[in-house]
Design a protein around this motif. Structure first.
Motif, PDB file in Angstrom:
ATOM      1  N   ILE A  60     -26.745  15.307  12.157  1.00 16.01           N
ATOM      2  CA  ILE A  60     -25.284  14.289  13.124  1.00 16.01           C
ATOM      3  C   ILE A  60     -24.021  14.686  11.702  1.00 16.01           C
TER       4      ILE A  60
ATOM      5  N   THR B  34     -20.405  17.372  22.506  1.00 23.03           N
ATOM      6  CA  THR B  34     -21.196  16.085  22.115  1.00 23.03           C
ATOM      7  C   THR B  34     -22.665  16.554  21.884  1.00 23.03           C
TER       8      THR B  34
ATOM      9  N   THR C  81     -24.968  16.589  19.623  1.00 21.59           N
ATOM     10  CA  THR C  81     -24.756  14.844  18.893  1.00 21.59           C
ATOM     11  C   THR C  81     -26.415  14.881  19.173  1.00 21.59           C
TER      12      THR C  81
END
Length: 106
Positions: free
Chosen positions: A25, A50, A53
Motif C-alpha cells: 500500500i 482507493t 488499498t
C-alpha cells in the motif's frame, strides 16, 4: 502444554506476509507489480483509486488473523473459536494458493 514449533513458524510467516501486503500500500504501483498483484491493481493504484488499498488492507487483516489462529493452535495465546476447523481451512487455502502459484505460470 507443549508448544508446536511449526505453528509458531507458520504464524511468523503469516505476519510477515501481512506486513508485506501493508508495505505494498505504501510502496505504490511498483510494489503491486513486484509482488504479483496484477497490472490492473497497479494501474488503479497509479490512478489514485482507493480500491487497491482497501483490497490489500483486507487481505492483510485476514492473513494477520490467520497468524493469530496459528499462535492459538500452538498454545501461545488463548484458544480462539472454531480453532481446528479454522486451521484446516487456512492450511487448505495456503496449499491451494501454493500449488496454483507453481502451476499457473506454466
Amino acid at each position: 502444554m507443549k508448544q508446536n514449533r511449526f505453528l509458531i513458524a507458520a504464524s511468523a510467516l503469516s505476519f510477515i506476509a501481512s506486513l508485506l501486503h501493508v508495505a505494498c500500500i505504501f510502496g505504490g504501483p511498483d510494489w503491486y507489480r513486484f509482488f504479483g498483484a496484477g497490472e490492473k491493481m497497479a494501474q488503479l493504484a497509479e490512478q489514485g483509486s482507493t480500491y487497491p488499498t482497501y483490497v490489500t488492507l483486507a487481505i492483510a487483516v485476514i492473513i494477520a488473523l490467520w497468524g493469530l489462529y496459528a499462535l492459538s493452535g500452538a498454545g501461545v495465546i488463548l484458544k480462539l473459536p472454531l480453532l481446528k476447523t479454522a486451521l484446516v481451512l487456512i492450511t487448505a487455502i495456503y496449499l491451494v494458493r501454493g500449488i496454483a502459484g507453481l502451476i499457473i505460470p506454466f
